[in-house]
Every structure is written in C-alpha cells, then in structure tokens.
Design a protein around this motif. Structure first.
Motif, PDB file in Angstrom:
ATOM      1  N   PRO B  92       0.819  -1.220   0.000  1.00  0.00           N
ATOM      2  CA  PRO B  92       0.000   0.000   0.000  1.00  0.00           C
ATOM      3  C   PRO B  92       0.852   1.269   0.000  1.00  0.00           C
ATOM      4  CG  PRO B  92      -0.095  -1.113   2.144  1.00  0.00           C
ATOM      5  CD  PRO B  92       0.588  -2.052   1.194  1.00  0.00           C
ATOM      6  N   GLN B  93       2.049   1.191   0.579  1.00  0.00           N
ATOM      7  CA  GLN B  93       2.861   2.408   0.694  1.00  0.00           C
ATOM      8  C   GLN B  93       3.361   2.912  -0.657  1.00  0.00           C
ATOM      9  OE1 GLN B  93       3.559  -0.667   1.614  1.00  0.00           O
ATOM     10  NE2 GLN B  93       5.738  -1.068   1.918  1.00  0.00           N
ATOM     11  N   HIS B  94       3.423   2.025  -1.660  1.00  0.00           N
ATOM     12  CA  HIS B  94       3.962   2.465  -2.951  1.00  0.00           C
ATOM     13  C   HIS B  94       2.987   2.258  -4.116  1.00  0.00           C
ATOM     14  CE1 HIS B  94       7.655   3.250  -0.963  1.00  0.00           C
ATOM     15  NE2 HIS B  94       7.954   1.988  -0.740  1.00  0.00           N
ATOM     16  N   THR B  95       1.721   2.011  -3.815  1.00  0.00           N
ATOM     17  CA  THR B  95       0.721   1.830  -4.867  1.00  0.00           C
ATOM     18  C   THR B  95      -0.340   2.916  -4.706  1.00  0.00           C
ATOM     19  OG1 THR B  95       1.055  -0.561  -4.652  1.00  0.00           O
ATOM     20  CG2 THR B  95      -0.857   0.164  -5.935  1.00  0.00           C
ATOM     21  N   VAL B  96      -0.670   3.598  -5.790  1.00  0.00           N
ATOM     22  CA  VAL B  96      -1.700   4.636  -5.703  1.00  0.00           C
ATOM     23  C   VAL B  96      -2.992   4.013  -5.160  1.00  0.00           C
ATOM     24  CG1 VAL B  96      -2.456   4.313  -8.112  1.00  0.00           C
ATOM     25  CG2 VAL B  96      -2.867   6.499  -6.964  1.00  0.00           C
ATOM     26  N   ASN B  97      -3.667   4.738  -4.284  1.00  0.00           N
ATOM     27  CA  ASN B  97      -4.855   4.202  -3.621  1.00  0.00           C
ATOM     28  C   ASN B  97      -6.098   4.360  -4.511  1.00  0.00           C
ATOM     29  OD1 ASN B  97      -6.540   3.155  -1.647  1.00  0.00           O
ATOM     30  ND2 ASN B  97      -6.783   5.135  -0.613  1.00  0.00           N
ATOM     31  N   ILE B  98      -6.741   3.240  -4.816  1.00  0.00           N
ATOM     32  CA  ILE B  98      -7.951   3.252  -5.647  1.00  0.00           C
ATOM     33  C   ILE B  98      -9.163   3.401  -4.730  1.00  0.00           C
ATOM     34  CG2 ILE B  98      -9.355   1.921  -7.284  1.00  0.00           C
ATOM     35  CD1 ILE B  98      -6.624   2.840  -8.367  1.00  0.00           C
ATOM     36  N   LEU B  99      -9.955   4.453  -4.954  1.00  0.00           N
ATOM     37  CA  LEU B  99     -11.100   4.728  -4.082  1.00  0.00           C
ATOM     38  C   LEU B  99     -12.376   4.080  -4.608  1.00  0.00           C
ATOM     39  CD1 LEU B  99     -10.171   8.487  -3.680  1.00  0.00           C
ATOM     40  CD2 LEU B  99      -9.925   6.725  -1.912  1.00  0.00           C
ATOM     41  N   HIS B 100     -12.471   3.950  -5.934  1.00  0.00           N
ATOM     42  CA  HIS B 100     -13.696   3.422  -6.534  1.00  0.00           C
ATOM     43  C   HIS B 100     -13.417   3.140  -8.005  1.00  0.00           C
ATOM     44  CE1 HIS B 100     -18.004   3.014  -7.437  1.00  0.00           C
ATOM     45  NE2 HIS B 100     -17.758   3.707  -8.530  1.00  0.00           N
ATOM     46  N   TYR B 101     -14.073   2.111  -8.546  1.00  0.00           N
ATOM     47  CA  TYR B 101     -14.039   2.034 -10.006  1.00  0.00           C
ATOM     48  C   TYR B 101     -15.320   1.429 -10.534  1.00  0.00           C
ATOM     49  CZ  TYR B 101     -13.189  -2.970 -10.748  1.00  0.00           C
ATOM     50  OH  TYR B 101     -13.317  -4.324 -10.825  1.00  0.00           O
ATOM     51  N   ASP B 102     -15.654   1.830 -11.757  1.00  0.00           N
ATOM     52  CA  ASP B 102     -16.879   1.390 -12.417  1.00  0.00           C
ATOM     53  C   ASP B 102     -16.484   0.792 -13.761  1.00  0.00           C
ATOM     54  OD1 ASP B 102     -19.073   1.322 -14.200  1.00  0.00           O
ATOM     55  OD2 ASP B 102     -20.145   2.765 -12.948  1.00  0.00           O
ATOM     56  N   PRO B 103     -16.625  -0.525 -13.887  1.00  0.00           N
ATOM     57  CA  PRO B 103     -16.148  -1.166 -15.119  1.00  0.00           C
ATOM     58  C   PRO B 103     -16.920  -0.714 -16.361  1.00  0.00           C
ATOM     59  CG  PRO B 103     -17.240  -2.765 -13.660  1.00  0.00           C
ATOM     60  CD  PRO B 103     -17.116  -1.493 -12.891  1.00  0.00           C
ATOM     61  N   LEU B 104     -18.200  -0.353 -16.215  1.00  0.00           N
ATOM     62  CA  LEU B 104     -18.976  -0.016 -17.412  1.00  0.00           C
ATOM     63  C   LEU B 104     -18.677   1.389 -17.913  1.00  0.00           C
ATOM     64  CD1 LEU B 104     -22.294  -1.802 -16.500  1.00  0.00           C
ATOM     65  CD2 LEU B 104     -20.679  -2.430 -18.299  1.00  0.00           C
ATOM     66  N   LEU B 105     -18.494   2.312 -16.979  1.00  0.00           N
ATOM     67  CA  LEU B 105     -18.076   3.656 -17.384  1.00  0.00           C
ATOM     68  C   LEU B 105     -16.577   3.709 -17.657  1.00  0.00           C
ATOM     69  CD1 LEU B 105     -20.085   5.946 -14.931  1.00  0.00           C
ATOM     70  CD2 LEU B 105     -20.224   5.961 -17.436  1.00  0.00           C
ATOM     71  N   ALA B 106     -15.862   2.654 -17.273  1.00  0.00           N
ATOM     72  CA  ALA B 106     -14.399   2.616 -17.412  1.00  0.00           C
ATOM     73  C   ALA B 106     -13.763   3.776 -16.657  1.00  0.00           C
ATOM     74  CB  ALA B 106     -13.983   2.610 -18.888  1.00  0.00           C
ATOM     75  N   VAL B 107     -14.351   4.083 -15.500  1.00  0.00           N
ATOM     76  CA  VAL B 107     -13.892   5.208 -14.685  1.00  0.00           C
ATOM     77  C   VAL B 107     -13.301   4.704 -13.374  1.00  0.00           C
ATOM     78  CG1 VAL B 107     -14.675   7.148 -13.258  1.00  0.00           C
ATOM     79  CG2 VAL B 107     -15.442   6.950 -15.626  1.00  0.00           C
ATOM     80  N   THR B 108     -12.182   5.302 -12.985  1.00  0.00           N
ATOM     81  CA  THR B 108     -11.552   4.996 -11.706  1.00  0.00           C
ATOM     82  C   THR B 108     -11.357   6.297 -10.934  1.00  0.00           C
ATOM     83  OG1 THR B 108     -10.362   3.183 -12.760  1.00  0.00           O
ATOM     84  CG2 THR B 108      -9.564   3.893 -10.612  1.00  0.00           C
ATOM     85  N   VAL B 109     -11.673   6.248  -9.647  1.00  0.00           N
ATOM     86  CA  VAL B 109     -11.411   7.388  -8.776  1.00  0.00           C
ATOM     87  C   VAL B 109     -10.249   7.006  -7.876  1.00  0.00           C
ATOM     88  CG1 VAL B 109     -12.400   8.998  -7.108  1.00  0.00           C
ATOM     89  CG2 VAL B 109     -13.876   7.875  -8.802  1.00  0.00           C
ATOM     90  N   MET B 110      -9.235   7.864  -7.827  1.00  0.00           N
ATOM     91  CA  MET B 110      -8.057   7.509  -7.027  1.00  0.00           C
ATOM     92  C   MET B 110      -7.502   8.717  -6.301  1.00  0.00           C
ATOM     93  SD  MET B 110      -5.362   6.803 -10.128  1.00  0.00           S
ATOM     94  CE  MET B 110      -6.545   6.360 -11.396  1.00  0.00           C
ATOM     95  N   GLU B 111      -6.604   8.413  -5.379  1.00  0.00           N
ATOM     96  CA  GLU B 111      -6.040   9.499  -4.574  1.00  0.00           C
ATOM     97  C   GLU B 111      -5.291  10.490  -5.462  1.00  0.00           C
ATOM     98  OE1 GLU B 111      -2.615   8.694  -1.958  1.00  0.00           O
ATOM     99  OE2 GLU B 111      -2.336   6.790  -2.998  1.00  0.00           O
ATOM    100  N   ASP B 112      -5.328  11.742  -5.046  1.00  0.00           N
ATOM    101  CA  ASP B 112      -4.602  12.798  -5.737  1.00  0.00           C
ATOM    102  C   ASP B 112      -3.149  12.806  -5.276  1.00  0.00           C
ATOM    103  OD1 ASP B 112      -4.938  15.601  -7.230  1.00  0.00           O
ATOM    104  OD2 ASP B 112      -3.575  15.818  -5.523  1.00  0.00           O
ATOM    105  N   LEU B 113      -2.230  12.880  -6.228  1.00  0.00           N
ATOM    106  CA  LEU B 113      -0.801  12.872  -5.885  1.00  0.00           C
ATOM    107  C   LEU B 113      -0.126  14.155  -6.369  1.00  0.00           C
ATOM    108  CD1 LEU B 113      -0.090   9.139  -6.798  1.00  0.00           C
ATOM    109  CD2 LEU B 113      -0.034  10.117  -4.495  1.00  0.00           C
ATOM    110  N   SER B 114      -0.897  15.257  -6.379  1.00  0.00           N
ATOM    111  CA  SER B 114      -0.305  16.469  -6.959  1.00  0.00           C
ATOM    112  C   SER B 114       0.750  17.098  -6.055  1.00  0.00           C
ATOM    113  CB  SER B 114      -1.376  17.475  -7.376  1.00  0.00           C
ATOM    114  OG  SER B 114      -2.327  17.638  -6.371  1.00  0.00           O
ATOM    115  N   ASP B 115       0.918  16.562  -4.840  1.00  0.00           N
ATOM    116  CA  ASP B 115       2.079  16.989  -4.044  1.00  0.00           C
ATOM    117  C   ASP B 115       3.330  16.191  -4.419  1.00  0.00           C
ATOM    118  OD1 ASP B 115       0.964  14.657  -3.092  1.00  0.00           O
ATOM    119  OD2 ASP B 115       1.465  15.062  -0.987  1.00  0.00           O
ATOM    120  N   HIS B 116       3.179  15.257  -5.362  1.00  0.00           N
ATOM    121  CA  HIS B 116       4.322  14.491  -5.862  1.00  0.00           C
ATOM    122  C   HIS B 116       4.732  15.024  -7.236  1.00  0.00           C
ATOM    123  CE1 HIS B 116       3.087  11.749  -2.712  1.00  0.00           C
ATOM    124  NE2 HIS B 116       3.997  10.843  -3.034  1.00  0.00           N
TER     125      HIS B 116
END
Lengths: 399, 399
Positions: B92-116
């Motif tokens: 978990p420490q080196h993998t972006v955190n997936i918050l949600h995904y919807d296979p039909l919309l092909a959409v994934t919501v994930m943590e923001d890494l804009s401080d990186h």
C-alpha cells in the motif's frame, strides 16, 4: 439440457445409439463396463454380432478407488474431450476420435479401439511395438507445436489458456509428482526395504531445489496445450497404429512435461524388465526401450523443428535458430520431468503394472531401487546432459 | 448499471462528489483535464479553496494520439483498477490508492498525488530522488512475490491468471517491444542518421534469437502479476515517498519484465544525461543513475529473498535455496528486458522526454546511439552478466 446422473449399462447403450455415429443404431444392444481407472465409468458398446463398436465414458464425481471421499470436478470430462478434439485437429492419426460429448452428463462418446492393445500391457509382457515411440514423438511434435506461441495467434492462445485451466487435476499432479515422493507421506508406496533410499531423497537438498524448479515451471510455463498424463497406459497400439487417449489432465504447461512423462514411462519399463522377463529377453527388452527413448526424442525434435521452420506464424519466434534454442530448454525440462516420473511411479502412490507385476520380492525391490536412483540422477543432471546420446550413456551407467 | 459515455469536466466533478471519499463532497467544484497519455481522460478535481483533492480517470475507447482509428478495450480500466487494488494489498505504501471504479463507465477514482512529481520529469531536469530506486525495488519485491507461486494458492493463482488476461494491451507490448524495432516499420522513430545502426539490429541474427526468447517468455512465463509498464513516467515521487500508477498493462508474466522495464528507464536517463545537462552535472547524474540501478536491484533481490524465506506457502518452492536459484533466472530476464526497453524507447515508437528533450540534434543522435548499443549489449549478454557489479561495469564500458 441434461442433468448429471450416473449411467447404468442400459443408459450407455441408449446414449451410444443416439451419438455413436453407427449406421444402424438399433444394432447396438449391450454394454460392458471395463474401466480400470479410478475416475470414470468406461462402457464398451456391443452390436448384435457381439462386436464392440463404440466407447461411452462417464466421469464420476469422486475418485472411485477411495469411494466418495475425494470429490473431483466433472468439468474434467469437458477438459478431456476438448483437449482430444484440439489435439485431433493437429494429429488425427494418433488421437482417439471424439464423436460426441455432453458437459452436463460428463459423458464422452469415442471411437472403439479394442483392436488395439494398451502399450503398457504389452511392454509388461515383453511385446515390442517398434513404430510406437516414433509415432508418439510425432503426436507430441504436432500437438505441442500447433498449440504453442509459434503457431497460435496470441489472442487465441490466451483464450485457450483460460479454456484449459484445470485446477483440480493439476492439483493432483502438483502433489503426486512434486511434493509427496520427497516427503514422509501416507500415500507413498515404496517397499519398506527402500526406506533409507527414500530418506536420502528427502534429505538431498540439491535434488529438492531441482524438483522445486520443475514444479515451478509446471505452474508457470504455459508453453503449449499438454496432454498432461502421457504414459504407456494411456496409449493404444496396433500394427502401424498408435492412439493417445485419456487427456483429462490437459492444460497449458511446459512442453518438456509431456515429453518427460513419456520418456519416464519407457525408463520404468527399462528398469522393470529384469523383474518381468527371463534374462536374455530382459536384456533385449532393455535395448529396445533405450531405442524407444532415442526414437521418441528424435521424432519429436525433428518434427518440432520442421514444423517451426515451415509453419511458425509469430514474426519474432520465426527467426531462424530460435526454435532450436527453445528446443534445448525443452530437452532440459524433458530430462528433469522424466526423473520425476520415475520417482512418482516408485516412491509415490501412482504405482504401475511394470513394477507391480514383478513376482519376486527381492527383484522388485532392486528394480524399484534402480528406477529411483535413475530418476534422481536425471533430475540432478537435467541441465548437463548434452543430447540423446549422453542421456542413453547416463542410463546405461545407472546399471 | 451505467452505460459508457465520455465524461466532461462536470461529470467528473459529480462523480468525484459521489465516490471520492471526501468529507464534504459539495466542496468539490471544479475539474481540470490533465491527461498527457494517449489512452485516457484524467481529471484533477478541485475544492472551493482551489486544492486538488482527487483524481477521476476514464479510459477512452481508442488511442487518443491517433484519433479513433485504433480502438482499444475499455476493459483496461477494470484491469488497471484491479491490478492496483491487488498490488495495494501487498504494497500500500507504494501503490496509488484506488477509491472506486466502475467497469462499465471505465472510470476509476483515485487518490490525488499532486504533491508528488513525476519521476521522469525530475530525472530530465537533473533532480535526484535518492530513495526512489530502493522504494521501487521494494514495490517490485512485494507485489511480485505475493502474486507468485511461492505465495498464492495454486487455485487462486490460476483464477488470477484468468482475471488478469490482457490480450489487447499485451498485443501492444508484443509489437512495440519485440517486433517493430527489429524490422523496417513505419512506426519506428529513430533519427535518420542512425539508419545503419538500426539496420545492423535487423541483421544481427544472434540478437534476433535472443529477442525471440524474451518475447516467448513474455508470452508464456506466468510468474507473477506484473504492473506491465513500469517506467519513470508512471511513478510519482516526493520527499520519502514513491507511488506507482498506470497499471493498465498488468498481466501474469515474467517477473524480469517489470524489473527490466524499470532498469531500462534508469539507463535511458543515464544515456540522455549528457544531452540534457551541463557536463559536470551530467557526469554526476550518470553516477546517480548507476547507483539507482544498483539500489533498485539490491532492494528487489533482498526483499524477494527475505519474503521467500519468511512467507513461501508452497511446500516444494519453500525449500531453502530454491528462491535464489529462481532469482538467477529473474536476473537474466531483467538484464535482457532492460535492453529491449532501451531499444523500444529509441528505435521504436515509444519515445520519451529524456530523449525528446535534448535540444542539440547531434548530441541527441549520440545519446540515442549509446542507448541502442547499450540495449543491444544487454540483450546479447543477459545470460552472461554475473551480478549487479558486472552489469554496472558493462554499462560503463559502453561509454
């Protein structure tokens, strides 16, 4: 849609009338259950003249030898039929012909081969089939090349890896080939007199590391659609003919596993001959088995290279010279897996008639000892046996 | 059940409110599309204070850079999310955190890494992240060990091989890594001045055979659940932190492919440094990249061996000594695949900022030449480079 029910003889006859492809279906009148395996019912279906015309095979939902205690997927009937249909596309001359199968009943109807003998039975009797090893090599070359990445489109190959995923039957191989013979295990069946030898296998660190590598490649090297259980008991032979049956262990695995299983069975016959035959016949049989080993490998290797040169469809893998580089990997695996076959058939539970048929106890122990020490050598030397001549020299050296 | 539609900014905001896991969803008010890839829309979602809080990523049904002419499965959104979720279980420490995904919309919501920062962008600027290579090695050890046959139950592994079968994205790798750079192909993008060098690759028989072996193992060695596209552009870095994103190429493949891709990207940076930085800084950056190469391998190798010693669940593979035998196979593959990464990034179409950012034409040609000759050496020598010291010596020798 049919629901699963265990067939009685009358069901098998009725089914054969419907799906056996016999010109006059009503001529089929009788069935005899002849299965000597532990997993299936096998009915020979006879016509009014008493001639066996077709085979009806049904998978049982458990391993028969231990009653209902070891349940086993009926999906293996689908796997067996589909592997044989797939192999039959590429090597119809050496694959039993599947006439019909029903995944829900777990029933397969196939051609009758009662004019053939089971190769193992004849090997035990000292009867030689000089063409068989070469034909088996041809079967292996055709089926393994045509289902490999050299020939299959990558999408088709990936779909077939899924279609032929076989967790339960692979489980059995993973346990019986690669775990139990190298552990203290209740299912092991070696003679008590060989306890020190069995113990030395368990304590042979280098051997255990080599076996781990073979198991790991069995798990992870999806090179071709294997038969998965090539042994002389799943091969029918007759004058000029060889037919492979019983592909329920089929899956995408390392090509050397099929080759090594076949070689290992010839070597068991080699080791058992002195216990089964009078001295002069035994010596003759041993030479014939070594010749079979050579024929099998050469026929496979030449066939595979010729197919790769003519029919490779992958642009990168088709580059001249790659097939022979890959063949060297197949060779190393084949030698190693032949060793694991020798050991699982002697130390492990999967005992065979070649050994069980030896009447004299002391002689049987000596034959088993020779098979085990040969198996161990082949596993340890797999990466260092240069070619088929070196292999045969190494086998002779074992005694 | 949602049907596929392409998101506009407002859709992305609405979606993030629903699935972004933000305490006060209505504080999310704005979206900016920031995707610089060719395959996806990537929205940063901002709150009322103008702070980027969450990422909404949507797969497009075609490759964006070539319009709608190269359709691509939307299933890759599922694959990407599920690979990252799986890797996140083990690292978990080196993998972006997936918050949600919807296979039909092909959409994934994930943590923001804009401080990186994106690692590649900083490498191009000569900014060093001394902990990054070691952390990436740790990510690779954790994710690849825990999805391998050492740790996974055989049934779970086989089910995951199916779940992560990725024909279309693997297609791209199979073409771009292993075919096109070694052929005359319209998509190749090397400088015209290097035509003789490119031609020499096409005519190097030994090289083509080695590349065929690497492609064949990419096809058939299902060793672990790979990320499948580990490069410095799919890695975010910050003080003490490293996060891997973009796993849509994930599938069960040879472990050395992920390691080799990572090493290859460090080596591209090594080759490009003289074109991007003043001489003294360039020399310093090159030493740092070699140190990264060493850190990455050592961190991976030590991590993998430690995990194998502590957590192997397969009885046969757990035998002491086997993991290091297998590590030698991973090493050979890693060296070979690092060479194919160097070549596909220079000869092939997948050009990177490290090279494109070199302003001086002659210098760019020289950097590309060095990357190609290094890549060729590594592919040819993969089976003969004893260890990380020998690899680094070989890289220095290339010039």
């Amino acid at each position: 849609m049919s629901q699963y029910r265990t067939f009685a003889a009358a069901d098998a006859v009725e089914y054969a009338r419907q799906f056996g492809g016999v010109d006059n279906p009503n001529s089929l009148v009788d069935a005899l259950e002849v299965g000597d395996g532990n997993l299936n019912l096998v009915f020979r279906i006879f016509d009014t003249a008493g001639v066996s015309r077709v085979i009806v095979k049904q998978a049982l939902p458990w391993v028969r030898c231990v009653g209902e205690s070891w349940p086993l997927t009926l999906d293996r009937a689908r796997l067996e039929a589909e592997v044989l249909i797939e192999h039959g596309k590429f090597c119809p001359q050496h694959t039993v012909n599947i006439l019909h199968y029903d995944p829900l009943l777990a029933v397969t109807v196939m051609e009758d081969l009662s004019d053939h003998a089971i190769w193992r039975a004849d090997l035990v009797k000292g009867i030689d089939w000089p063409q068989a090893a070469g034909q088996l090599g041809d079967y292996l070359a055709q089926t393994l090349f045509h289902t490999s990445d050299f020939f299959q489109h990558p999408h088709q190959k990936k779909a077939d890896v899924i279609r032929f995923t076989n967790p339960e039957l692979c489980d059995i191989t993973e346990e019986l080939f690669f775990n139990e013979p190298y552990e203290v295990h209740a299912r092991n069946a070696y003679p008590r007199a060989l306890e020190p030898l069995a113990e030395s296998l368990r304590e042979d660190h280098e051997l255990r590391v080599a076996v781990a590598g073979l198991k790991h490649r069995f798990y992870s090297n999806a090179e071709a659609l294997l038969h998965g259980d090539v042994h002389s008991g799943s091969i029918f032979v007759a004058e000029g003919s060889l037919k492979v049956i019983d592909a329920e262990f089929g899956f995408y695995g390392p090509i050397g596993f099929d080759i090594g299983s076949a070689l290992g069975n010839l070597l068991i016959s080699y080791c058992a001959a002195p216990g089964l035959l009078p001295p002069r016949e035994a010596a003759d049989a041993r030479e014939k088995r070594l010749n079979d080993v050579r024929q099998l490998w050469q026929s496979f290797a030449e066939g595979f290279l010729a197919l790769a040169a003519e029919k490779s469809r992958d642009r990168a893998l088709a580059v001249p010279g790659y097939a022979s580089t890959f063949l060297a990997k197949i060779w190393r695996d084949s030698v190693g897996y032949s060793g694991t076959e020798l050991i699982r058939r002697t130390v492990g539970m999967s005992q065979v008639a070649d050994i069980k048929g030896i009447q004299d106890d002391a002689m049987r122990v000596e034959c088993v000892r020779q098979a085990i020490t040969l198996g161990r050598s082949l596993i340890l030397l797999a990466d260092h046996v240069a070619d088929i001549d070196a292999l045969i020299a190494r086998i002779r050296q074992n005694g």
